[in-house]
Each structure stands twice: as structure tokens, then as C-alpha cells.
Design an enzyme around this catalytic site. Sequence first.
Site, PDB file in Angstrom:
ATOM      1  N   LYS A 164       0.812  -1.002   0.110  1.00 14.98           N
ATOM      2  CA  LYS A 164       0.123  -0.169   0.036  1.00 14.98           C
ATOM      3  C   LYS A 164       0.863   1.291  -0.026  1.00 14.98           C
ATOM      4  O   LYS A 164       2.045   1.244  -0.034  1.00 14.98           O
ATOM      5  CB  LYS A 164      -1.040  -0.063   1.318  1.00 14.98           C
ATOM      6  CG  LYS A 164      -1.880  -1.411   1.378  1.00 14.98           C
ATOM      7  CD  LYS A 164      -2.682  -1.358  -0.062  1.00 14.98           C
ATOM      8  CE  LYS A 164      -3.408  -2.942  -0.085  1.00 14.98           C
ATOM      9  NZ  LYS A 164      -4.079  -3.245   0.867  1.00 14.98           N
TER      10      LYS A 164
HETATM   11  C1  PLP Z   1      -5.090  -4.558   1.382  1.00 16.37           C
HETATM   12  C2  PLP Z   1      -6.500  -4.227   1.588  1.00 16.37           C
HETATM   13  C3  PLP Z   1      -7.088  -4.756   2.633  1.00 16.37           C
HETATM   14  C4  PLP Z   1      -6.439  -5.434   3.927  1.00 16.37           C
HETATM   15  O1  PLP Z   1      -5.344  -4.808   4.561  1.00 16.37           O
HETATM   16  P1  PLP Z   1      -4.376  -5.468   5.327  1.00 16.37           P
HETATM   17  O2  PLP Z   1      -3.660  -4.645   6.095  1.00 16.37           O
HETATM   18  O3  PLP Z   1      -3.429  -6.367   4.097  1.00 16.37           O
HETATM   19  O4  PLP Z   1      -5.019  -6.233   6.248  1.00 16.37           O
HETATM   20  C5  PLP Z   1      -8.415  -4.428   2.754  1.00 16.37           C
HETATM   21  N1  PLP Z   1      -9.279  -3.949   1.719  1.00 16.37           N
HETATM   22  C6  PLP Z   1      -8.715  -3.553   0.510  1.00 16.37           C
HETATM   23  C7  PLP Z   1      -9.459  -3.010  -0.369  1.00 16.37           C
HETATM   24  C8  PLP Z   1      -7.256  -3.866   0.715  1.00 16.37           C
HETATM   25  O5  PLP Z   1      -6.664  -3.522  -0.787  1.00 16.37           O
END
Ligand code: PLP
Length: 371
Positions: A164
Site C-alpha cells: 500500500k
Molecule cells: C489491502 C487491503 C485490505 C486489507 O489490508 P491488510 O493490511 O492487508 O489487512 C482490505 N481492503 C482492501 C481493499 C485492500 O486492498
Amino acid sequence: MLAVLRSGWLTTGPEVERFEHDFAAAAGSRHAVALSSGTAALAAGMQALELAPGDEVILPTLTFAASANAIVHAGATPVFADVDPSTLLLDGADVERRITRRTRAILAVDYAGQPCDYDQLSRLAEACSIELVSDACHSLGGSYCERPVGSVAHWTAFSLHPAKAITSGEGGVLTTDDAGLANRVRRFSRHGIVRPDGERASTQPWFYEQVDLGLNLRLSDLGCALARSQLRKLPGWRERRRAIAEFYAAELAQLPGIQPLAACADREHAWHLYVVRIHPELAGLDRDRLFRALHAEGIGAQVHYIPVHLHPYYREQFGTHAGQCPVAESAYEQILSLPLFPAMSDADAARVVAALKRLLSPHRRCIPCDA
Ligand SMILES: *Cc1c(COP(=O)(O)O)cnc(C)c1O
């Protein structure tokens, strides 16, 4: 991070508060709660809505499974809605059709980093007296009509996973302007335990009470120190992502059969993903073959996402089936995420474009079958 290691705190210490303060400022919200993942932020946020069995939460099917799982963990039923064909964001008209007496909330997802149409969704939520909450795991740094993502829904969940915008290794954040909700989320992330303040804190410093059921969903002091230093780099990284996205848009405009998603002028896109649709009849090859051909050249394209209602778990437990969300289902056959990350050089981006130009040339239809 070295200072944290030397301080001996390691977990919940002064860096947590500092990071939460800085993050709330960046997201334009009153409160930010640091949590162990984006999934934890979604799950704690859903828990804080105090949903009952049979309650429904509407969300787009084109998302990561975690968005829907958080609803199930909170004891409610996810209701999958379709997306708009040009942006692949939640389709407000389809949401409206799926609202019932049991609907308690809409979970918007800022797919690929582009904020949803929050005005339209909040009008709908208000008219039906339901909550509007947001999975902004893709859109940290984005904004909707000048309002930063994180300040437009009742609560907003962010991910700090390495894929992210910024990272703490694993981590997440929930933002809200609602102090009561922030407290419930914080309490849930700490076993439902509260510590009294006032006189008792000094006479019985060991005393605490568990008033609710919770989990350990805390983010460590180490994670918060890393995330806080990353947060300072966010504006520069977002700018780099935008520049690469602009380069792709300009270079791909004349190519047959490849269509970038629409970007709306009233929003600041965070450019988490650069998603294109491949139209095989014009491109001369379909998404699957293009994916394999790019990987054969060392270009790491991806597919985001398999519509969640098509997964075996949801088919078996909630009776979902193909045909429920036709726009998302047909988009899924065509979508491809091109490489996009801040450390990508101009030469990297040019190499992706050169490969696409070669592979999508209408005169060069013969792609080796083993590619
Ligand atoms: C990455 C992601 C999550 C989950 O995040 P984590 O930190 O990996 O638990 C939830 N929703 C979306 C749309 C994502 O891209």
C-alpha cells in the site's frame, strides 16, 4: 525505529500517540486509531457498528476479500453490489436497489485509489438512516471534493501493508470524527479492557476491567515509528505515482483495445493501482494471454480482483452466484493492473509501454501459444 529499540518500549508506547496524531492530521479526521492491519481496522470498525445477526452491509464485489470478511466477523451479512463500468467504483443506483429493511451500512471501497462518489453515497445513506463507512486501503493521500479520504465517511479503514501507499510492515489505521466510536475501536483492539482514571488509578494501579469482548489488534511502537517516517514521504510518493499514471495515460491513448479506467475530475486519485481493460477483439489478444506475455518479459502485471461473491466461501455460506453483479463479472475478464510504484524509473515505465505497444499491435496477432 532505532530510538524505539533503545527505549525498550517496543509495543504501545509514545510513538503510537505521535503516529495517530500525525495520521489524523493527514487524513483530516479528529481521531486515528493505529491497528495491526487494514483487516483489523475494517473488523474493529464493523464491530463498533454493533450489528446484529441478519443485519446487512452493502459493499462492492470488486474488492479484496477482507472488506466482506470484516462484515461476516461482526456477525452481519455482506450484500454485494455492482460497480460502474467506467470507474469500477461502487454503483450508487445498484446500491439503492439492494437496500432493504435490514440494511445497516454501506461500505464504500476506493478501488485502485480513486475515491468513490461520497456525496451521492452519503445522500443515499442519510435518506435511509444507515451508516456510510469506507475501505480506503487503496486511497491514502487521495481526496474527494477537496476533502481528504479519511474525513468523508463515518469511519475509514486504511492498510499499512507493504503493497500500500505507506507501510509499517503490517499495520492499519481507522479514522473517524466520532470520539465514542474511536473509543469502542480502541477498546476492541485491547481485549475490551478499560483502565479507570482518577483516584483509583493511584490507589490500585493494577486495576482494570474487561467490559466487552475484544482482541489484541494493536500496532507496535516499532511499527508506528516506521509508519510515521513513511507518512512524511507520502506526498512525494503520491506525486511520483501520479506522474507515472499520466505517462501511461498519454502513451496508451492511441493503442487499440486497451482502455484505462476513467479518472473523475472532482477527486484526487491516490493511484494505488493503474488498471486497464483489455478488449480482445480490438487488442488481438485477451487479458490472460497479455498477462502471460508480460510476465514472460519480467513485467509484473496483476489482476485486482476476482469478484468476492464468486469465491467458494461466499457461494457456500451466503448463496451468492454468477450473474449477480454482471458489470463486475465481465470487468474481471478484462482487467489488468500495470506495474506502478514510486521507485519505478522513467525507463521502467517506458519498458512497460514498449512491451504493450509490441504485444497489442493489430498487425502482430501471432503470440506464441506458450507465452
Ligand atoms: C489491502 C487491503 C485490505 C486489507 O489490508 P491488510 O493490511 O492487508 O489487512 C482490505 N481492503 C482492501 C481493499 C485492500 O486492498
